[in-house]
Design an enzyme around this catalytic site. Sequence first.
Site, PDB file in Angstrom:
ATOM      1  CE1 TYR A  37     -67.848 -62.733  76.948  1.00  0.00           C
ATOM      2  CE2 TYR A  37     -68.866 -64.728  77.767  1.00  0.00           C
ATOM      3  CZ  TYR A  37     -68.186 -64.052  76.781  1.00  0.00           C
ATOM      4  OH  TYR A  37     -67.841 -64.707  75.622  1.00  0.00           O
ATOM      5  CB  SER A  53     -64.508 -64.208  73.974  1.00  0.00           C
ATOM      6  OG  SER A  53     -65.048 -63.016  73.516  1.00  0.00           O
ATOM      7  CB  VAL A 104     -70.522 -66.248  72.218  1.00  0.00           C
ATOM      8  CG1 VAL A 104     -70.678 -65.082  73.167  1.00  0.00           C
ATOM      9  CG2 VAL A 104     -69.778 -65.843  70.960  1.00  0.00           C
ATOM     10  CE1 TYR A 132     -62.565 -59.631  69.101  1.00  0.00           C
ATOM     11  CE2 TYR A 132     -64.447 -59.241  67.675  1.00  0.00           C
ATOM     12  CZ  TYR A 132     -63.932 -59.610  68.897  1.00  0.00           C
ATOM     13  OH  TYR A 132     -64.772 -59.967  69.917  1.00  0.00           O
ATOM     14  CE  LYS A 161     -63.285 -60.600  73.065  1.00  0.00           C
ATOM     15  NZ  LYS A 161     -64.569 -60.360  73.716  1.00  0.00           N
TER      16      LYS A 161
HETATM   17  N1  GLU Z   1     -66.748 -62.791  67.986  1.00  0.00           N
HETATM   18  C1  GLU Z   1     -67.605 -62.553  69.099  1.00  0.00           C
HETATM   19  C2  GLU Z   1     -68.046 -61.118  69.125  1.00  0.00           C
HETATM   20  O1  GLU Z   1     -67.247 -60.281  68.905  1.00  0.00           O
HETATM   21  C3  GLU Z   1     -66.883 -62.922  70.345  1.00  0.00           C
HETATM   22  C4  GLU Z   1     -67.717 -62.708  71.551  1.00  0.00           C
HETATM   23  C5  GLU Z   1     -67.441 -63.645  72.670  1.00  0.00           C
HETATM   24  O2  GLU Z   1     -67.099 -64.801  72.508  1.00  0.00           O
HETATM   25  O3  GLU Z   1     -67.591 -63.142  73.789  1.00  0.00           O
HETATM   26  O4  GLU Z   1     -69.165 -60.777  69.323  1.00  0.00           O
END
Ligand code: GLU
Length: 310
Positions: free
Chosen positions: A245, A68, A263, A193, A71
Site C-alpha cells: 500500500y 489483496s 486487509v 474481483y 492481486k
Molecule cells: N477486497 C478488498 C477491497 O477491495 C481488498 C483490499 C485489500 O486487501 O487491500 O477493498
Amino acid sequence: MIKDISNLQTKLQTLLTTQKSLYTQGRVADYIPALAEVSAEKMGVCVTTIDGKTAGAGDYQVPFSIQSISKVFGLVMAMNRIGDDLWQRVNMEPSGQPFNSIIQLEWEKGIPRNPVINAGALLVADVLTSHFSASKLAFLSFMRTLAHDEAIYIDNYVYQSELAHGNRNAALAYLMKSFDNIESEIPDVLSHYFTQCSIAMSCEQLANSLLFLANKGIDPVTNQAICTPRDAHRVNAILSTSGMYDQSGQFAFSIGLPAKSGVGGGVIAIVPNYGVICTWSPPLNSFGNSVIGTNLVASLAEELGLSIYH
Ligand code: GLU
C-alpha cells in the site's frame, strides 16, 4: 541465509512469542463486516524454501481471507493471457495514494497506477473476466495448482459481505469504464474481483503457492514454468515498489523484500532464489498493513540478512 530449518522453526516460535501482546496496536478491518468477525489474536508465520523445506509457527495452517494478496495471482494470470498488451491499460508506478483511492484515476484518465491497487486489480479482473469463459473457476484452479492443494476454497460468507459493501470498488470500475478501459459488464468484473479476494488460504498454502516467484517463474515442486523469468522479475518489481500500500517506500527502505499485504491481515514476502515468508495477524496499521505481520517479516529479514538490496 538460513540453512538449518529446525533452527528456523525455533526462531519463528520465539518471534511469535515476542509479538504476541502487540495485537492491540492495530485495528481489524471492518469496512468488510465479515472480516471484523475474525479474532484479533490469531497469529501465524510460515517460511517455505525452493528446495522443499517448510517451517511454521502459531496459526500457520489456519485459512484466512487472502484479500489483496490475490492481486499477485490475478496479475500473473493476466500477464500469461494477454502479454504486454496489459501494460497499455495499467501502469507500473507507485500510486502514493491509499489502495482504494479514486482521485488519481480521474486525473490519469482511467489508467490505474499499478495492478496491485484496487483500480488496477479491477482492471486485471476485467482482463480475466473477458478472456476466460469461467474466470472464477480458472482462478481457484490456478491457486489449487500453485499450492498443490485441492482443499483451497472460496469463502462465500466473505464474498457476500464484500458484495454488499463494495460501492467504492464499483465506483472505481465504472469510472474506468467511462474511459473505455473496462470491456466486461461491471457486475461481472466485481463478482470476479470479490471472489478472488474471498479465497481462504493458510500461511503455509500461500507460501507454497508463491515459490515460483522466488524461483524465476518455475514451480520448484513440478519444475513447470508458471510464468516467464521476465514476468517473475516484473511482478517482484511491482511488489517491491507498490505491494505494501502507501507504506511501500518505507517497507523497501527498512526491509527490502518484494511483498504484498491484504486487509485480512496476511503479508507475503518473496525472497528471490530462496523462498517465501507468509505471516498472518488481523490487526492493521493506518496504511492497512498487518502490524504484527510487518514486524515479523522485518525481524526475519533483518536477522537472516534477506534484503534484496544487500
Ligand atoms: N477486497 C478488498 C477491497 O477491495 C481488498 C483490499 C485489500 O486487501 O487491500 O477493498
